[in-house]
Design an enzyme around this catalytic site. Structure first.
Site, PDB file in Angstrom:
ATOM      1  CE  LYS A  22      -1.672   1.441   4.072  1.00 50.30           C
ATOM      2  NZ  LYS A  22      -1.292   2.676   4.634  1.00 50.30           N
ATOM      3  CG  ASN A  23       2.107   2.670   3.558  1.00 48.27           C
ATOM      4  OD1 ASN A  23       1.010   2.940   3.269  1.00 48.27           O
ATOM      5  ND2 ASN A  23       2.504   2.554   4.748  1.00 48.27           N
ATOM      6  NE  ARG A  92       0.286  12.319   7.307  1.00 46.83           N
ATOM      7  CZ  ARG A  92       0.391  13.075   8.021  1.00 46.83           C
ATOM      8  NH1 ARG A  92      -1.062  13.629   8.004  1.00 46.83           N
ATOM      9  NH2 ARG A  92       1.332  13.841   8.432  1.00 46.83           N
ATOM     10  CB  CYS A 116      -3.957   5.738  11.197  1.00 46.78           C
ATOM     11  SG  CYS A 116      -4.476   4.243  10.368  1.00 46.78           S
ATOM     12  NE  ARG A 121      -0.177   9.974  10.351  1.00 50.20           N
ATOM     13  CZ  ARG A 121      -0.426   9.002   9.529  1.00 50.20           C
ATOM     14  NH1 ARG A 121      -1.788   8.575   9.564  1.00 50.20           N
ATOM     15  NH2 ARG A 121       0.485   8.582   8.868  1.00 50.20           N
ATOM     16  N   PRO A 122       1.997  16.033  11.938  1.00 52.29           N
ATOM     17  CG  PRO A 122       3.839  17.132  12.689  1.00 52.29           C
ATOM     18  CD  PRO A 122       3.106  15.880  12.652  1.00 52.29           C
ATOM     19  CB  ILE A 123       2.653  18.071   6.451  1.00 55.76           C
ATOM     20  CG1 ILE A 123       1.647  19.432   6.330  1.00 55.76           C
ATOM     21  CG2 ILE A 123       1.754  17.061   6.453  1.00 55.76           C
ATOM     22  CD1 ILE A 123       1.000  19.754   5.087  1.00 55.76           C
ATOM     23  CG  ASP A 124       6.989  20.141  11.001  1.00 55.72           C
ATOM     24  OD1 ASP A 124       6.305  19.080  10.881  1.00 55.72           O
ATOM     25  OD2 ASP A 124       8.173  20.288  11.510  1.00 55.72           O
ATOM     26  CG  LEU A 125       9.764  17.505   8.924  1.00 61.38           C
ATOM     27  CD1 LEU A 125      10.295  15.970   9.445  1.00 61.38           C
ATOM     28  CD2 LEU A 125      10.981  18.526   9.303  1.00 61.38           C
ATOM     29  CG  ASP A 304       3.264   1.182   9.581  1.00 66.26           C
ATOM     30  OD1 ASP A 304       2.904   1.908  10.428  1.00 66.26           O
ATOM     31  OD2 ASP A 304       3.302   1.690   8.402  1.00 66.26           O
ATOM     32  CB  VAL A 326       7.474   5.937  14.848  1.00 66.35           C
ATOM     33  CG1 VAL A 326       7.131   6.650  13.347  1.00 66.35           C
ATOM     34  CG2 VAL A 326       8.805   5.305  14.398  1.00 66.35           C
ATOM     35  NE  ARG A 395      -7.096   4.459   5.663  1.00 71.32           N
ATOM     36  CZ  ARG A 395      -6.251   4.767   6.385  1.00 71.32           C
ATOM     37  NH1 ARG A 395      -6.535   4.711   7.955  1.00 71.32           N
ATOM     38  NH2 ARG A 395      -5.212   5.182   6.108  1.00 71.32           N
TER      39      ARG A 395
HETATM   40  C1  EPZ Z   1       4.369   6.551   6.623  1.00 73.48           C
HETATM   41  O1  EPZ Z   1       3.523   7.701   7.303  1.00 73.48           O
HETATM   42  C2  EPZ Z   1       3.236   5.532   6.429  1.00 73.48           C
HETATM   43  N1  EPZ Z   1       2.058   5.970   5.709  1.00 73.48           N
HETATM   44  C3  EPZ Z   1       3.005   4.923   7.848  1.00 73.48           C
HETATM   45  O2  EPZ Z   1       2.053   3.794   7.589  1.00 73.48           O
HETATM   46  C4  EPZ Z   1       3.893   4.790   8.645  1.00 73.48           C
HETATM   47  O3  EPZ Z   1       3.395   4.533  10.069  1.00 73.48           O
HETATM   48  C5  EPZ Z   1       5.004   5.729   8.980  1.00 73.48           C
HETATM   49  O4  EPZ Z   1       5.314   6.200   7.456  1.00 73.48           O
HETATM   50  C6  EPZ Z   1       6.254   5.488   9.617  1.00 73.48           C
HETATM   51  O5  EPZ Z   1       6.961   4.406   9.005  1.00 73.48           O
HETATM   52  C7  EPZ Z   1       2.272   6.021   4.446  1.00 73.48           C
HETATM   53  O6  EPZ Z   1       3.439   5.612   3.896  1.00 73.48           O
HETATM   54  C8  EPZ Z   1       1.040   6.437   3.559  1.00 73.48           C
HETATM   55  P1  EPZ Z   1       6.232   9.816   8.747  1.00 73.48           P
HETATM   56  P2  EPZ Z   1       3.990   9.290   7.281  1.00 73.48           P
HETATM   57  O7  EPZ Z   1       6.218  11.296   7.985  1.00 73.48           O
HETATM   58  O8  EPZ Z   1       4.997   9.294   6.115  1.00 73.48           O
HETATM   59  C9  EPZ Z   1       6.827  13.215  12.350  1.00 73.48           C
HETATM   60  C10 EPZ Z   1       0.086   2.456   8.099  1.00 73.48           C
HETATM   61  O9  EPZ Z   1      -0.280   1.773   9.069  1.00 73.48           O
HETATM   62  N2  EPZ Z   1       6.614  14.245  11.240  1.00 73.48           N
HETATM   63  O10 EPZ Z   1       7.643   9.015   8.525  1.00 73.48           O
HETATM   64  O11 EPZ Z   1       3.072  10.012   7.624  1.00 73.48           O
HETATM   65  C11 EPZ Z   1       5.387  12.333  12.545  1.00 73.48           C
HETATM   66  O12 EPZ Z   1       4.700  13.198  13.396  1.00 73.48           O
HETATM   67  C12 EPZ Z   1       0.732   3.980   7.990  1.00 73.48           C
HETATM   68  O13 EPZ Z   1       0.341   1.983   6.945  1.00 73.48           O
HETATM   69  C13 EPZ Z   1       6.807  15.466  11.647  1.00 73.48           C
HETATM   70  O14 EPZ Z   1       7.209  15.752  12.676  1.00 73.48           O
HETATM   71  O15 EPZ Z   1       5.171   9.131   8.542  1.00 73.48           O
HETATM   72  C14 EPZ Z   1       5.888  11.169  13.211  1.00 73.48           C
HETATM   73  O16 EPZ Z   1       6.220  11.213  14.640  1.00 73.48           O
HETATM   74  C15 EPZ Z   1       0.443   4.586   9.195  1.00 73.48           C
HETATM   75  N3  EPZ Z   1       6.684  16.463  10.436  1.00 73.48           N
HETATM   76  C16 EPZ Z   1       7.143  10.829  12.421  1.00 73.48           C
HETATM   77  O17 EPZ Z   1       7.850  11.864  11.842  1.00 73.48           O
HETATM   78  C17 EPZ Z   1       6.481  15.951   9.436  1.00 73.48           C
HETATM   79  O18 EPZ Z   1       6.513  16.981   8.429  1.00 73.48           O
HETATM   80  C18 EPZ Z   1       7.095   9.699  11.275  1.00 73.48           C
HETATM   81  O19 EPZ Z   1       6.228  10.117  10.370  1.00 73.48           O
HETATM   82  C19 EPZ Z   1       6.138  14.774   9.189  1.00 73.48           C
HETATM   83  C20 EPZ Z   1       6.356  13.720  10.094  1.00 73.48           C
END
Ligand code: EPZ
Length: 426
Positions: A22-23, A92, A116, A121-125, A304, A326, A395
């Site tokens: 999926k991802n 997402r 989920c 889940r911020p998108i600041d980065l 996950d 995480v 999902r």
């Molecule tokens: C991906 O989410 C996956 N989703 C998630 O899978 C998975 O849990 C996660 O990576 C970690 O492996 C998809 O690929 C669609 P991250 P993503 O950005 O990209 C922080 C599932 O069950 N962060 O690596 O959203 C955030 O808050 C799903 O299939 C910031 O602070 O994860 C978290 O603590 C759920 N600022 C950490 O980083 C940002 O701008 C990891 O998030 C982005 C993230």
């Protein structure tokens, strides 16, 4: 409303085939919009998140045809850089359209993405990366807009190796001018798969799978044919199900290097794991040993799979410790596991799991992987368990009830309409 009804304590035996990831499928579907010509994507799983993203892409003007796990996307008629807000909230991964359309059109607008409820889940980065490439970013009342006359490469250090931010920046940088370097990038296999697809489309990306990715911008991309990698989280869920039901399962279509952290923990717990070229055999013969687990970005133990392995730890010989690093809110399944008899105590990011028997009750899935953990607990427990809100599970798991039934599980999907219960499959 749809439920799963599971009668536990059946040994799972046989072969189960893992679907496409999926991802990986989600960013790859979005990336197909960056090409001038059509792409054919294979092993795309039949999932709600995929349905929603395909609808988003179609509403943006692309021609999308889906058949038997294959998706054909012709992006030549894309004319709408605004993502349908309602659809965007459903998953997402809708935010990948930001990086894609910023690179392609220099403009994109979407509502803040859903997904989920496992943390802030911020998108600041993601936005920091877009800004570094020269984009203007506006956020107002949950709507995000990115625009740029032109994008030019830069050196971007991520404070955290975010999967989504690495992917989004890689997408935008592919069609930017000059070189972009992403430092402290994520290393997850799904983004490696995306980079492989972009590369056959004509992108110039190096270092993927390490913590430094270098992207030389190119002028244009051509559509390509690509097969999605197997879903390591689905594979891991079935591997755990075998150990949990004292069964013997061959999990087919899995890349063993992607599930190494799970294999290591299962072996430490006393589970027999045999790696083969085509898959992995998992068998439980002896008493499970307790272990401690800390979730980390890849190649660490995946968050996950944390809810699912927690269920297995309830069957160990002693207390285990699980530390979630995480997501700050990824213990929501614990309340529901307690209804099934699990003895788990949470303290901040840590949880202590004591051994004990599980037994049937009515529970509710709170998120995708938490829902999968409830199914696993139901398979291991005495009696019947009813799991509500299974749309979360759907999902991310393709035909999970059919795959588990094929292994001998007693699981049925039940639709409830106007207080009447109707069987829809098993
Ligand atoms: C991906 O989410 C996956 N989703 C998630 O899978 C998975 O849990 C996660 O990576 C970690 O492996 C998809 O690929 C669609 P991250 P993503 O950005 O990209 C922080 C599932 O069950 N962060 O690596 O959203 C955030 O808050 C799903 O299939 C910031 O602070 O994860 C978290 O603590 C759920 N600022 C950490 O980083 C940002 O701008 C990891 O998030 C982005 C993230």
């Amino acid at each position: 409303m749809t439920q799963f009804r599971v009668k536990g304590r059946k040994k799972l035996e046989g072969v189960v085939k893992v679907s496409g990831a999926k991802n990986a499928a989600l960013p790859i579907l979005a990336a197909s919009l960056m090409a001038e010509t059509p792409s054919t994507l294979k092993d795309i799983p039949e999932l709600r998140d995929v349905d929603n993203l395909c609808q988003i892409i179609a509403k943006m003007g692309a021609e999308v045809k889906r058949e038997d796990g294959q998706v054909y996307i012709d992006p030549s008629s894309v004319n709408n850089p605004i993502v349908d807000f309602e659809l965007a909230r459903k998953l997402r991964a809708s935010y990948y359209v930001l990086g894609v359309m910023l690179g392609r059109e220099g403009f994109a607008r979407t509502s803040l993405p859903g997904g989920c409820n496992i943390g802030n889940r911020p998108i600041d980065l993601h936005l920091k990366g877009f800004k570094a490439l020269g984009a203007e970013v506006n956020m107002d009342h949950g709507i995000v807009e990115v625009k740029a006359d032109s994008l030019s490469g830069d050196r971007i250090y991520l404070d955290y190796p975010s999967v989504g931010a690495t992917i989004n920046i890689m997408l935008a940088a592919t069609l930017a001018e000059g070189q972009t370097v992403i430092e402290n990038s994520a290393r997850e296999p799904e983004l490696v798969d995306l980079a492989n697809y972009l590369t056959i489309m004509g992108a110039d990306i190096k270092g993927v799978g390490t913590d430094t990715i270098k992207i030389e911008g190119v002028d244009q991309l051509e559509g390509a044919e690509h097969r999605i990698i197997p879903d390591r989280i689905e594979a891991g869920t079935f591997m755990i199900s075998a150990a949990l039901t004292e069964g013997e399962v061959f999990v087919e279509n899995v890349l063993t290097e992607h599930v190494k952290p799970l294999i290591a923990k299962l072996k430490e717990m006393n589970v027999d794991v045999e790696e083969d070229i085509t898959g992995i055999k998992v068998e439980k013969k002896d008493q499970l040993k307790s272990v401690d687990i800390k979730t980390l970005p890849y190649p660490g133990f995946p968050t996950d799979l944390q809810p699912q392995i927690m269920v297995l730890l309830t069957q160990a010989d002693d207390t285990s410790l699980v530390i979630e690093t995480v997501w700050e809110n990824r213990f929501m399944h614990v309340d529901e596991l307690q209804r099934l008899g699990a003895d788990i105590k949470i303290d901040g990011h840590s949880s202590l799991i004591k051994p004990g028997n599980l037994s049937g009750a009515e529970v509710t899935a709170t998120d995708l992987r938490g829902g999968a953990a409830l199914i696993l607990a139901a398979l291991a427990g005495e009696g019947v368990t009813i799991i509500n809100d299974i749309q979360h599970v759907e999902r991310g798991y393709e035909n999970i009830e059919h795959k588990l039934s094929g292994l001998g599980a007693d699981i049925q999907k039940v639709s409830l309409h106007n207080n009447q219960k109707k069987e829809t499959g098993s």
